[in-house]
Design a protein around this motif. Structure first.
Motif, PDB file in Angstrom:
ATOM      1  N   SER A  35       0.819  -1.214   0.000  1.00  0.00           N
ATOM      2  CA  SER A  35       0.000   0.000   0.000  1.00  0.00           C
ATOM      3  C   SER A  35       0.851   1.262   0.000  1.00  0.00           C
ATOM      4  CB  SER A  35      -0.916   0.010   1.222  1.00  0.00           C
ATOM      5  OG  SER A  35      -1.855  -1.011   1.151  1.00  0.00           O
ATOM      6  N   VAL A  36       1.922   1.255   0.777  1.00  0.00           N
ATOM      7  CA  VAL A  36       2.828   2.406   0.818  1.00  0.00           C
ATOM      8  C   VAL A  36       3.443   2.636  -0.558  1.00  0.00           C
ATOM      9  CG1 VAL A  36       5.004   3.275   1.774  1.00  0.00           C
ATOM     10  CG2 VAL A  36       3.298   2.257   3.288  1.00  0.00           C
ATOM     11  N   MET A  37       3.900   1.565  -1.199  1.00  0.00           N
ATOM     12  CA  MET A  37       4.495   1.693  -2.534  1.00  0.00           C
ATOM     13  C   MET A  37       3.497   2.259  -3.529  1.00  0.00           C
ATOM     14  SD  MET A  37       6.947  -1.431  -3.512  1.00  0.00           S
ATOM     15  CE  MET A  37       7.826  -2.263  -2.229  1.00  0.00           C
ATOM     16  N   ALA A  38       2.279   1.743  -3.482  1.00  0.00           N
ATOM     17  CA  ALA A  38       1.256   2.218  -4.415  1.00  0.00           C
ATOM     18  C   ALA A  38       0.949   3.691  -4.169  1.00  0.00           C
ATOM     19  CB  ALA A  38      -0.009   1.382  -4.273  1.00  0.00           C
ATOM     20  N   GLY A  39       0.826   4.072  -2.918  1.00  0.00           N
ATOM     21  CA  GLY A  39       0.517   5.456  -2.590  1.00  0.00           C
ATOM     22  C   GLY A  39       1.634   6.420  -2.931  1.00  0.00           C
ATOM     23  N   ALA A  40       2.873   5.946  -2.785  1.00  0.00           N
ATOM     24  CA  ALA A  40       4.036   6.796  -3.067  1.00  0.00           C
ATOM     25  C   ALA A  40       4.460   6.722  -4.533  1.00  0.00           C
ATOM     26  CB  ALA A  40       5.209   6.390  -2.170  1.00  0.00           C
ATOM     27  N   HIS A  41       3.844   5.843  -5.299  1.00  0.00           N
ATOM     28  CA  HIS A  41       4.184   5.659  -6.723  1.00  0.00           C
ATOM     29  C   HIS A  41       5.664   5.341  -6.898  1.00  0.00           C
ATOM     30  CE1 HIS A  41       0.196   7.061  -7.714  1.00  0.00           C
ATOM     31  NE2 HIS A  41       0.411   8.139  -6.977  1.00  0.00           N
ATOM     32  N   VAL A  42       6.151   4.376  -6.104  1.00  0.00           N
ATOM     33  CA  VAL A  42       7.547   3.953  -6.184  1.00  0.00           C
ATOM     34  C   VAL A  42       7.608   2.450  -6.409  1.00  0.00           C
ATOM     35  CG1 VAL A  42       8.437   5.828  -4.740  1.00  0.00           C
ATOM     36  CG2 VAL A  42       7.763   3.676  -3.671  1.00  0.00           C
ATOM     37  N   GLY A  43       8.741   1.991  -6.879  1.00  0.00           N
ATOM     38  CA  GLY A  43       8.940   0.569  -7.149  1.00  0.00           C
ATOM     39  C   GLY A  43       9.724  -0.144  -6.077  1.00  0.00           C
ATOM     40  N   HIS A  44      10.183   0.583  -5.063  1.00  0.00           N
ATOM     41  CA  HIS A  44      10.914  -0.056  -3.971  1.00  0.00           C
ATOM     42  C   HIS A  44      10.837   0.793  -2.706  1.00  0.00           C
ATOM     43  CE1 HIS A  44      13.895   2.764  -5.562  1.00  0.00           C
ATOM     44  NE2 HIS A  44      14.448   2.731  -4.358  1.00  0.00           N
ATOM     45  N   LEU A  45      11.122   0.149  -1.589  1.00  0.00           N
ATOM     46  CA  LEU A  45      11.186   0.810  -0.298  1.00  0.00           C
ATOM     47  C   LEU A  45      12.517   0.492   0.352  1.00  0.00           C
ATOM     48  CD1 LEU A  45       7.700  -0.247   1.147  1.00  0.00           C
ATOM     49  CD2 LEU A  45       8.305   1.992   0.198  1.00  0.00           C
ATOM     50  N   LEU A  46      13.071   1.446   1.059  1.00  0.00           N
ATOM     51  CA  LEU A  46      14.276   1.203   1.849  1.00  0.00           C
ATOM     52  C   LEU A  46      13.851   0.687   3.212  1.00  0.00           C
ATOM     53  CD1 LEU A  46      16.363   4.396   1.056  1.00  0.00           C
ATOM     54  CD2 LEU A  46      16.568   2.126   0.048  1.00  0.00           C
ATOM     55  N   LEU A  47      14.509  -0.358   3.687  1.00  0.00           N
ATOM     56  CA  LEU A  47      14.171  -0.935   4.978  1.00  0.00           C
ATOM     57  C   LEU A  47      15.138  -0.444   6.039  1.00  0.00           C
ATOM     58  CD1 LEU A  47      13.519  -4.618   3.919  1.00  0.00           C
ATOM     59  CD2 LEU A  47      11.935  -2.701   4.001  1.00  0.00           C
ATOM     60  N   CYS A  48      14.589  -0.094   7.185  1.00  0.00           N
ATOM     61  CA  CYS A  48      15.397   0.371   8.302  1.00  0.00           C
ATOM     62  C   CYS A  48      15.103  -0.486   9.519  1.00  0.00           C
ATOM     63  CB  CYS A  48      15.073   1.831   8.623  1.00  0.00           C
ATOM     64  SG  CYS A  48      15.493   2.950   7.289  1.00  0.00           S
ATOM     65  N   ASP A  49      16.112  -0.638  10.375  1.00  0.00           N
ATOM     66  CA  ASP A  49      15.906  -1.381  11.614  1.00  0.00           C
ATOM     67  C   ASP A  49      15.424  -0.431  12.702  1.00  0.00           C
ATOM     68  OD1 ASP A  49      18.190   0.015  12.462  1.00  0.00           O
ATOM     69  OD2 ASP A  49      19.488  -1.739  12.349  1.00  0.00           O
ATOM     70  N   LYS A  50      15.333  -0.924  13.923  1.00  0.00           N
ATOM     71  CA  LYS A  50      14.803  -0.097  15.009  1.00  0.00           C
ATOM     72  C   LYS A  50      15.719   1.074  15.362  1.00  0.00           C
ATOM     73  CE  LYS A  50      16.797  -3.034  18.494  1.00  0.00           C
ATOM     74  NZ  LYS A  50      16.619  -3.829  19.669  1.00  0.00           N
ATOM     75  N   ASP A  51      16.967   1.025  14.895  1.00  0.00           N
ATOM     76  CA  ASP A  51      17.916   2.119  15.115  1.00  0.00           C
ATOM     77  C   ASP A  51      17.978   3.072  13.923  1.00  0.00           C
ATOM     78  OD1 ASP A  51      18.679   1.101  17.645  1.00  0.00           O
ATOM     79  OD2 ASP A  51      20.036  -0.322  16.657  1.00  0.00           O
ATOM     80  N   ASP A  52      17.046   2.945  13.005  1.00  0.00           N
ATOM     81  CA  ASP A  52      16.978   3.757  11.786  1.00  0.00           C
ATOM     82  C   ASP A  52      18.186   3.589  10.877  1.00  0.00           C
ATOM     83  OD1 ASP A  52      14.457   4.792  12.229  1.00  0.00           O
ATOM     84  OD2 ASP A  52      15.211   6.479  13.404  1.00  0.00           O
ATOM     85  N   GLN A  53      18.806   2.423  10.934  1.00  0.00           N
ATOM     86  CA  GLN A  53      19.907   2.097  10.032  1.00  0.00           C
ATOM     87  C   GLN A  53      19.334   1.366   8.833  1.00  0.00           C
ATOM     88  OE1 GLN A  53      23.204   2.985  10.540  1.00  0.00           O
ATOM     89  NE2 GLN A  53      22.273   4.160  12.200  1.00  0.00           N
ATOM     90  N   CYS A  54      19.734   1.776   7.638  1.00  0.00           N
ATOM     91  CA  CYS A  54      19.259   1.142   6.419  1.00  0.00           C
ATOM     92  C   CYS A  54      19.820  -0.278   6.348  1.00  0.00           C
ATOM     93  CB  CYS A  54      19.704   1.955   5.209  1.00  0.00           C
ATOM     94  SG  CYS A  54      18.972   1.375   3.682  1.00  0.00           S
ATOM     95  N   THR A  55      18.915  -1.255   6.251  1.00  0.00           N
ATOM     96  CA  THR A  55      19.329  -2.653   6.280  1.00  0.00           C
ATOM     97  C   THR A  55      19.030  -3.415   5.002  1.00  0.00           C
ATOM     98  OG1 THR A  55      17.228  -3.302   7.268  1.00  0.00           O
ATOM     99  CG2 THR A  55      19.043  -2.819   8.782  1.00  0.00           C
ATOM    100  N   GLY A  56      18.288  -2.816   4.096  1.00  0.00           N
ATOM    101  CA  GLY A  56      17.949  -3.508   2.868  1.00  0.00           C
ATOM    102  C   GLY A  56      16.951  -2.729   2.059  1.00  0.00           C
ATOM    103  N   LEU A  57      16.508  -3.342   0.993  1.00  0.00           N
ATOM    104  CA  LEU A  57      15.431  -2.755   0.205  1.00  0.00           C
ATOM    105  C   LEU A  57      14.554  -3.872  -0.295  1.00  0.00           C
ATOM    106  CD1 LEU A  57      15.646  -2.945  -3.164  1.00  0.00           C
ATOM    107  CD2 LEU A  57      17.506  -1.402  -2.767  1.00  0.00           C
TER     108      LEU A  57
END
Length: 91
Positions: A35-57
């Protein structure tokens, strides 16, 4: 109305960090991420852990594969989709 070019997914997390892709917590469900991807019109999301460190996509295509799987449930989290073997190493 102008057509927008497709949002090609970067090949690594670190390549994606320069984009304006939304950052979401890796405990988000697949349904909500779609739903977030559809609403933002993007093809991917960046994943963050509980410390706001980017951990994947995660890409729209990855979510589609998971949702089409016979073992899919609405409890599957993004961290389950992007397994440790698929995560990009940190520099």
């Amino acid at each position: 109305m102008q057509s927008r070019p497709a949002d090609p997914a970067p090949t690594t997390v670190f390549a994606a960090m320069d984009t304006s892709a939304p950052q979401v917590c890796d405990d988000m469900t697949v349904e909500l991420a779609s739903s977030v991807m559809a609403g933002a019109h993007v093809g991917h999301l960046l994943l963050c852990d509980k410390d706001d460190q980017c951990t994947g996509l995660v890409t729209r295509a990855q979510l589609a594969v998971v949702r089409d799987s016979p073992s899919y449930t609405d409890r599957i989290r993004l961290r389950d989709v992007v397994d440790a073997g698929e995560r990009s190493p940190r520099p």
